[in-house]
Design an enzyme around this catalytic site. Structure first.
Site, short mmCIF file in Angstrom:
data_model
loop_
_atom_site.label_atom_id
_atom_site.label_comp_id
_atom_site.label_asym_id
_atom_site.label_seq_id
_atom_site.Cartn_x
_atom_site.Cartn_y
_atom_site.Cartn_z
CB VAL A 127 13.83 3.75 -0.93
CG1 VAL A 127 13.31 5.13 -1.02
CG2 VAL A 127 15.33 3.99 -0.76
CE LYS A 200 13.37 4.88 4.89
NZ LYS A 200 11.95 4.80 5.51
#
Length: 436
Positions: A127, A200
């Protein structure tokens, strides 16, 4: 003799090559900080011929690292979902630690990995590249109930929107420029349609709320339909448009959604331009904190991969069963898409004639939607026709309005009714308005 942590690297592309390079280039400082020398024993690639200048030994056979008893950690940087998941399962079955940057695989299989693992799993790089948001949520903010997350999670879409909002570019030109600069893939679909950002967001939501959700269960919209009129409306009323990942706690439930959003131009996220990423996290004790940095790129992502390796080398990373760091006997539920609450911007292309506004207002009223602001402007096509004919059928207007807070169900019902009106010439476009 210096203690070593030996790595098997599966995938030696942009990120994998950067991992090998940084481990070699910064060997002394990394070893000094960990007390352990981190060594890539072998990398796995699809075609060795394409890696003539590799600085590590290579093979095309993943079994050579998966079943090598000398290798302590498998680093998976190959991408994809199911093949990568199988690699992870084998690595964990061999009692090897596992590090990945693969957000798509984790979006579908993060909980399965957590349940089967007895060794550490690192995924900081999955992420926002070089931003240490995983550690922030797992450790730095662990005393807080997380009330909201608002995040710019995709550098490609943010670059395109920055060009459109700040420099007046159209979508196609901005996308082409992003591709020419290497910010967008030849097939940019996952970036511009919101899917990459959704992967994400689901990882962040697991860390913040213990939510086990898949992409198909949440609201995902991309930036493909945005126009200059939308940007002009946003600017006139003090907004900027960003593709946002949003997670909000409402009682015992969580809203999860990815979509273009109008946000006040003074908000910190509104000032994040180009390929940069940023995450705003609101905790009940700490208030808002904002994390900003490079969201992609080989070296930024490699930095996060190596941070996980350093944690493993230090023996500080928890075992796999604590991968997500959030377990509760009363898990929060996800609010269904149709119950999401927001205010909305609506763009309608309609015939510019008597009674149109009354018909549009009637549709909104039937769905208990009230109008907050309103603009009407002739379309470029109408202006062209106005110079040659007075035929009413050629006169078109773009009606731009915003609503007070309503539900996703109400706005979607209204859009269907509006599209069915004879005076409405195209499917209306909406953008959600996200207030702080």
């Amino acid at each position: 003799m210096q203690k070593q942590l030996k790595i098997g690297l599966i995938g030696v592309g942009v990120v994998g090559s950067a991992v090998a390079k940084i481990l070699q280039q910064n060997k002394d400082i990394i070893t000094a900080r960990t007390g352990v020398e981190i060594v890539v024993k072998k990398g796995i690639v699809r075609d060795i011929k394409k890696h003539k200048n590799a600085i590590i030994p290579l093979s095309q056979n993943a079994d050579e690292v998966l079943y090598d008893n000398e290798i302590d950690v498998i680093v998976e940087l190959m991408g994809g979902v199911e093949k990568a998941y199988n690699i992870a399962k084998i690595a964990l079955s061999q009692n090897k630690a596992f590090v990945t940057a693969n957000k798509a695989m984790l979006a579908y299989h993060r909980y399965e990995l957590e349940q089967m693992a007895k060794t550490p799993i690192g995924f900081e790089a999955s992420v926002c590249g070089g931003i240490p948001i995983i550690k922030a949520l797992k450790d730095g903010l662990s005393a807080n109930h997380i009330l909201a997350i608002r995040a710019i999670l995709n550098g490609t879409s943010n670059y395109i929107l920055s060009k459109m909002c700040n420099e007046g570019w159209d979508f196609s030109s901005a996308l082409k420029k992003a591709q020419n600069l290497g910010y967008a893939e030849a097939d940019p679909t996952l970036d511009i349609n919101g899917t990459d950002a959704a992967h994400k967001l689901l990882i962040l939501a697991s860390l913040a709320y213990g939510i086990d959700s898949r992409p198909e269960e949440i609201l995902i919209e991309g930036i493909e339909t945005l126009s200059s009129e939308d940007i002009e409306f946003a600017r006139e009323f003090g907004y900027t448009i960003k593709l946002l990942g949003i997670a909000k706690k409402r009682g015992d439930s969580i809203e999860l959604r990815i979509h273009p959003a109008m946000i006040h131009s003074q908000m910190p996220l509104a000032k994040v331009d180009g390929v940069m990423n940023a995450i705003s996290v609101v905790g009940d004790s700490v208030g808002e904190s904002v994390y900003y940095g490079a969201g992609a790129g080989g070296e930024a992502t490699a930095s996060s991969v190596i941070s996980d390796l350093i944690e493993i080398a230090r023996g500080k990373m928890p075992q796999g069963g604590q991968m997500l760091g959030f377990h509760t006997s009363q898990p929060l539920s996800i609010i269904p898409k149709e119950q999401i609450q927001s205010s909305y911007y609506v763009r309608i292309l309609a015939v510019d004639t008597y009674g149109v506004l009354e018909k549009i207002a009637a549709v909104l009223s039937r769905n208990r939607i009230s109008i907050s602001t309103f603009l009407q402007k002739p379309s470029q096509e109408s202006q062209t026709h106005a110079n040659s004919t007075s035929n009413d059928k050629n006169q078109k207007a773009k009606i731009l309005l915003s609503t007070h807070t309503t539900t996703e169900s109400a706005i979607q019902n209204a859009l269907c009714e509006l599209e069915a009106l004879e005076v409405v010439l195209a499917k209306p476009i909406i953008i959600r308005i996200e207030e702080a």
